[in-house]
Structures are given as C-alpha cells and as structure tokens.
Design a protein around this motif. Sequence first.
Motif, PDB file in Angstrom:
ATOM      1  N   GLU A 122       0.496  -0.641  -0.013  1.00 16.32           N
ATOM      2  CA  GLU A 122       0.111  -0.094  -0.274  1.00 16.32           C
ATOM      3  C   GLU A 122       0.534   1.166  -0.285  1.00 16.32           C
ATOM      4  O   GLU A 122       2.172   1.349   0.440  1.00 16.32           O
ATOM      5  CB  GLU A 122      -1.284  -0.265   0.931  1.00 16.32           C
ATOM      6  CG  GLU A 122      -2.287  -0.732   1.565  1.00 16.32           C
ATOM      7  CD  GLU A 122      -2.523  -0.874   2.888  1.00 16.32           C
ATOM      8  OE1 GLU A 122      -2.303  -0.069   3.898  1.00 16.32           O
ATOM      9  OE2 GLU A 122      -3.383  -2.172   2.873  1.00 16.32           O
TER      10      GLU A 122
ATOM     11  N   HIS B 200       0.022   5.526   0.727  1.00 14.12           N
ATOM     12  CA  HIS B 200      -0.282   6.924   1.131  1.00 14.12           C
ATOM     13  C   HIS B 200       0.262   7.469   1.627  1.00 14.12           C
ATOM     14  O   HIS B 200       1.715   7.492   1.941  1.00 14.12           O
ATOM     15  CB  HIS B 200      -0.740   5.812   2.942  1.00 14.12           C
ATOM     16  CG  HIS B 200      -1.310   3.911   3.471  1.00 14.12           C
ATOM     17  ND1 HIS B 200      -2.525   4.499   3.830  1.00 14.12           N
ATOM     18  CD2 HIS B 200      -1.013   3.368   3.188  1.00 14.12           C
ATOM     19  CE1 HIS B 200      -2.821   3.702   3.565  1.00 14.12           C
ATOM     20  NE2 HIS B 200      -1.769   2.468   3.696  1.00 14.12           N
TER      21      HIS B 200
ATOM     22  N   ARG C 236       3.637   0.138   2.817  1.00 18.59           N
ATOM     23  CA  ARG C 236       3.345  -0.476   3.943  1.00 18.59           C
ATOM     24  C   ARG C 236       2.951  -1.832   3.446  1.00 18.59           C
ATOM     25  O   ARG C 236       2.666  -2.458   1.822  1.00 18.59           O
ATOM     26  CB  ARG C 236       1.702   0.043   4.018  1.00 18.59           C
ATOM     27  CG  ARG C 236       1.254  -0.974   5.241  1.00 18.59           C
ATOM     28  CD  ARG C 236       0.331  -0.585   5.636  1.00 18.59           C
ATOM     29  NE  ARG C 236      -1.108  -1.050   6.955  1.00 18.59           N
ATOM     30  CZ  ARG C 236      -2.232  -1.013   7.021  1.00 18.59           C
ATOM     31  NH1 ARG C 236      -2.756  -0.357   6.884  1.00 18.59           N
ATOM     32  NH2 ARG C 236      -2.294  -2.126   8.081  1.00 18.59           N
TER      33      ARG C 236
ATOM     34  N   TRP D 248       5.433  -0.670   8.244  1.00 18.23           N
ATOM     35  CA  TRP D 248       5.324   0.683   7.545  1.00 18.23           C
ATOM     36  C   TRP D 248       6.498   0.949   6.966  1.00 18.23           C
ATOM     37  O   TRP D 248       7.835   0.375   7.783  1.00 18.23           O
ATOM     38  CB  TRP D 248       4.869   1.632   8.676  1.00 18.23           C
ATOM     39  CG  TRP D 248       3.272   1.448   9.039  1.00 18.23           C
ATOM     40  CD1 TRP D 248       2.780  -0.172   9.492  1.00 18.23           C
ATOM     41  CD2 TRP D 248       2.098   2.053   8.243  1.00 18.23           C
ATOM     42  NE1 TRP D 248       1.149   0.401   9.208  1.00 18.23           N
ATOM     43  CE2 TRP D 248       1.154   0.995   9.563  1.00 18.23           C
ATOM     44  CE3 TRP D 248       2.137   2.986   7.288  1.00 18.23           C
ATOM     45  CZ2 TRP D 248      -0.195   1.309   8.598  1.00 18.23           C
ATOM     46  CZ3 TRP D 248       0.385   2.705   6.911  1.00 18.23           C
ATOM     47  CH2 TRP D 248      -0.510   2.561   7.456  1.00 18.23           C
TER      48      TRP D 248
ATOM     49  N   PHE E  31      -0.017   8.672  11.972  1.00 17.13           N
ATOM     50  CA  PHE E  31      -1.335   8.354  10.414  1.00 17.13           C
ATOM     51  C   PHE E  31      -0.908   6.796  11.108  1.00 17.13           C
ATOM     52  O   PHE E  31      -2.432   6.161  11.038  1.00 17.13           O
ATOM     53  CB  PHE E  31      -0.701   8.381   9.708  1.00 17.13           C
ATOM     54  CG  PHE E  31      -1.355   8.083   8.421  1.00 17.13           C
ATOM     55  CD1 PHE E  31      -2.262   8.892   7.909  1.00 17.13           C
ATOM     56  CD2 PHE E  31      -1.269   6.889   8.077  1.00 17.13           C
ATOM     57  CE1 PHE E  31      -2.750   8.043   6.969  1.00 17.13           C
ATOM     58  CE2 PHE E  31      -1.431   5.873   6.600  1.00 17.13           C
ATOM     59  CZ  PHE E  31      -2.830   7.263   6.480  1.00 17.13           C
ATOM     60  N   ILE E  32      -0.571   6.178  11.481  1.00 12.30           N
ATOM     61  CA  ILE E  32      -0.079   4.550  11.952  1.00 12.30           C
ATOM     62  C   ILE E  32      -0.714   4.561  12.862  1.00 12.30           C
ATOM     63  O   ILE E  32      -1.417   3.258  12.931  1.00 12.30           O
ATOM     64  CB  ILE E  32       1.823   4.052  12.234  1.00 12.30           C
ATOM     65  CG1 ILE E  32       2.019   4.552  10.916  1.00 12.30           C
ATOM     66  CG2 ILE E  32       1.475   2.274  12.149  1.00 12.30           C
ATOM     67  CD1 ILE E  32       3.429   4.177  11.048  1.00 12.30           C
TER      68      ILE E  32
ATOM     69  N   LYS F 162      -3.465   5.946  14.141  1.00 13.56           N
ATOM     70  CA  LYS F 162      -5.162   6.194  13.633  1.00 13.56           C
ATOM     71  C   LYS F 162      -5.393   4.407  12.533  1.00 13.56           C
ATOM     72  O   LYS F 162      -6.407   4.305  13.316  1.00 13.56           O
ATOM     73  CB  LYS F 162      -5.192   7.090  12.665  1.00 13.56           C
ATOM     74  CG  LYS F 162      -5.849   8.576  13.593  1.00 13.56           C
ATOM     75  CD  LYS F 162      -6.420   9.901  13.030  1.00 13.56           C
ATOM     76  CE  LYS F 162      -7.464  10.415  11.547  1.00 13.56           C
ATOM     77  NZ  LYS F 162      -6.889  11.485  11.122  1.00 13.56           N
ATOM     78  N   THR F 163      -4.817   4.866  11.677  1.00 12.00           N
ATOM     79  CA  THR F 163      -4.691   3.620  10.726  1.00 12.00           C
ATOM     80  C   THR F 163      -5.330   1.965  10.962  1.00 12.00           C
ATOM     81  O   THR F 163      -6.126   0.951  11.921  1.00 12.00           O
ATOM     82  CB  THR F 163      -4.198   3.834   9.574  1.00 12.00           C
ATOM     83  OG1 THR F 163      -3.541   4.921   9.313  1.00 12.00           O
ATOM     84  CG2 THR F 163      -4.256   2.953   8.812  1.00 12.00           C
ATOM     85  N   THR F 164      -4.095   1.787  12.270  1.00 15.28           N
ATOM     86  CA  THR F 164      -4.323   0.557  13.117  1.00 15.28           C
ATOM     87  C   THR F 164      -5.226   0.534  14.111  1.00 15.28           C
ATOM     88  O   THR F 164      -5.171  -0.946  14.699  1.00 15.28           O
ATOM     89  CB  THR F 164      -3.053   0.073  12.876  1.00 15.28           C
ATOM     90  OG1 THR F 164      -1.723   0.984  13.993  1.00 15.28           O
ATOM     91  CG2 THR F 164      -2.121   0.076  12.267  1.00 15.28           C
TER      92      THR F 164
END
Length: 418
Positions: free
Chosen positions: A56, A58, A72, A119, A161-162, A164-166
């Motif tokens: 991925e 981002h 990622r 990541w 960001f990591i 929040k995303t995970t």
Amino acid sequence: MIKFLSFFAISVFCSIQISLGEIVNVELGGPLGWRFDPDEDLNTPQIIRRHGYPAESHIVETEDGYLLTVHRIPGSRDGNRGGQPILLQHGLLSSSADWVDEGNASLAFLLADDGYDVWLGNARGNHYSIGHTKLSTDSKEFWDFSWHEMGVYDLPAVIRFISKTTGKGGDILYVGHSMGTTMFFVFSSLKPEIAKLVKFMVALAPVAYMKHVRSPIRYLTPFVNEEQWIAEHLGIKEFLPSSKLLHFFTYECQIIDTGRICDNIVFILCGADKEEYNEDIMPIVLPHIPAGSSTKAVLHYGQEIKNNGNFQEYDYGMEGNLAHYGTETPPFYNLTHIKVPIYLMYAANDYMTGPIDVVRLSKQLKNLVGMYLIPLKSFNHIDFLVGKRAPEAVYKPLTKILGNFSSSFNEDISVKLV
Ligand SMILES: *[C@@H]1O[C@H](CO)[C@@H](O)[C@H](O)[C@H]1NC(C)=O
Ligand SMILES: *[C@@H]1O[C@H](CO)[C@@H](O)[C@H](O)[C@H]1NC(C)=O
Ligand SMILES: *[C@@H]1O[C@H](CO)[C@@H](O)[C@H](O)[C@H]1NC(C)=O
C-alpha cells in the motif's frame, strides 16, 4: 587540508563530468556481467508485490505542509493481516527501497513473514516525498530542512497516522538506520508525548554524537559556514554534489573500491568493505540510491563534527542563533528526556558512527534496553542493510529482541478499541 589540496590538483586533471543521472544508472549486464534483476527498475511497492506481498502507499501531510509517501506491507504472503505495526525508517539520501532491495532476505520481508504490519517511511526531500501543499521544489524554502525537521514534523505525522489507521498506538515498534535513528532521537527528546505511541525502538548504526567519524563527510567541516563554497559544491537546495567534490570523495574511496560502489555518493559517505560486498544485490541497490535530500541535512552532520561531535540543533552563526534560539550557540538535544525503550546495534568499523560515540549516547538514554556490537570486524555503516552477513549478524538478533516487545493488544480487544 592536504587532502583538499590533492582534491583541487586532481580536479584540474580530471575534467570528466559525472552527472548524478549517470551515477544512479547502472548498465544492465555491464562490465561486471551483473545478471539483470527486475527489482532494479521498480519502485518500492512494485518490488514488494513482485515478491508476493501486499503493498500500500499512503500520503501523510505534516504540520508544516510536506506530503510524505509512506509504504506499507500490511501482511504476509499467505494473507495474514492485523499484526503489530512496525515502522522502518531509512537513512541519509535513501528511501523506503532500502528495506526491500536485498531480494528475499530483505528485512521488510522477513518482518512481514514474522506477522508484523510493516510500514516504510520516506523522509521529506527524497523522491517519494517531494510534495508540499504550498511550496514548490524549485524554491529555497522547500529545501530549508535538516533531520531536525524530520524529527519534529515527519515522524510525529507518520506515527500518528499509523496509530490512527491501525488503532495500535502505544504498540508501534520502530527500527531506524543511520539518519533514521538521528531523527528519532530528535523526535523522542522534543516530542515525548507523541513518542508514547512507540513501544520500542531499535537503532541500527545510531548517529547522534559524531566525534569519531571516519566518513569523508568530515572533509566538509571547514566549509559548513562558507555559503559560496556550499553553493558551488553541494547545491544550496537539494544536495547535489559537484563533480569536483565527487572526484575528491571518489579518490578517498579507491582504497575500498569494489565494482561501481565508489561512484555512488551514498557508499562513498557510508564506507564499504570488501568482506561484506554482496555482488548479487548491488545491481538492485545502486539504482535506488541516492534518493535525494537537502544540503542542509548533510551540513547539519558536518556542523556536528565541527562542533566537537556534539548533538545539537542547526548552527546559524551567532546572529542567526540569537534570532532562532535566543542563544549564541544552538541548543543541545537533551537525550535524557527520551522515555522510549531503546536498543542500540552498532559496528566497530562504522565510518559514520564510532563505537566511542555510541557508548556516549547509551549513557544518556534512561531507558536503554541493551547494546549489541556486531561481532564482525569489517562490518560498516551500510552493511546493516546490504552486507552479505546482515541476515545472520543483524536481522536474527534484531527479530529476537523485537519479540520481547510484542503486541500487548489482544486482537479481539484491539478491534473493539478502534
Ligand atoms: C526467493 O524466494 C522465492 C520463493 O520462495 C524462490 O523461488 C527464489 O529462488 C528465492 N530467490 C533467492 C535469490 O533466494
Ligand atoms: C537535560 O535535562 C535534564 C533534566 O531536565 C537536565 O538536568 C540537564 O541539565 C539537561 N542537559 C542538557 C545537556 O541540557
Ligand atoms: C528478552 O527477554 C527475556 C526475558 O525477560 C530475557 O531473558 C532476554 O535476555 C531478552 N532478550 C534480549 C535479546 O534482550
């Protein structure tokens, strides 16, 4: 100084112009008879997919408007997802490709196989992260950053960001190489609240104090405040060393010349050694470096060497410092403020970071988990990534220590928390 005199002497005789474009383009099946590997021409996500893993990309915006690409590998080849997040952060003039361009043995793939959600950061100014909401890359303002800003803006944005995303903030693991460790020390000493999202950090070839540096980067120290010299030889925006400077550095590299590595500024600065030279992966590694950065990031290291190896903020000269910091000299980074548990892995023959400097660093870290001296005499700065014996000497002990900081989240609970 003798070195510099010979540099000018050499530059008079050598008028061949080397452009960066030529340096990063390795001839396929060239004079060394390298076998072609498709990874040579691919970008990070393409390399990841070619090896059978999901990939991925981002875009993460920093507080000061830089647009960073974060790559990622969200799971393993056999479809497992939802592992503990781990952020790998590259060094000076490098990119996320550092972690995937060593074929099957690349660290990012080993970690994905181990079940991690991997990541891969890209610091501002490398070719994956040259976007900005307002500034053009043609402007001087865009390139007005060093690893200080990577620590103060890039890492907070990416780590948030990591998280929040995970939904796994507090469990994030971090592995940095070289400048990827420097920016983490800046980040975790100046932004301790956000650093709480990181559970554990492993520093590969940590660079903080720089009193015992053997890299040719030390020859820049007489010039770190010489604007005209900098403009001529380093570039005032993006770091684009002049052909004269490259010739001089290459001259320094002759003693360890193996194949084409002495044409590459990253190997020139980081050092290389014959024992760890891995012929199989060089054709893949070389096209991916240098990946770009600012002159200021390089100069900031040069200043440290000049200022007795101290770890401190950028030196703008007395007047500039008074304007920036209210003091005549730049403030020191206070490493005793770091709360994140840290493990240091270092090497005796490292051009960019001497063992004495690493020991000095370790004494400042309140939450030092341990130190690991790579048990190979010739092991150098970049061998942590590309060395023949890196999988055995670095990745094996690294994955073992990471296992000691595995996720505290029960997966079911973590889903509910999101
Ligand atoms: C990489 O792994 C693949 C799949 O397991 C295998 O077919 C290939 O031979 C490996 N390549 C190397 C260079 O080890
Ligand atoms: C770092 O911070 C500690 C505690 O806040 C303080 O005692 C020490 O003097 C500081 N060190 C430096 C080099 O500023
Ligand atoms: C991991 O933790 C175990 C148990 O606490 C400890 O014995 C071991 O030394 C640790 N591993 C490393 C590499 O520090």
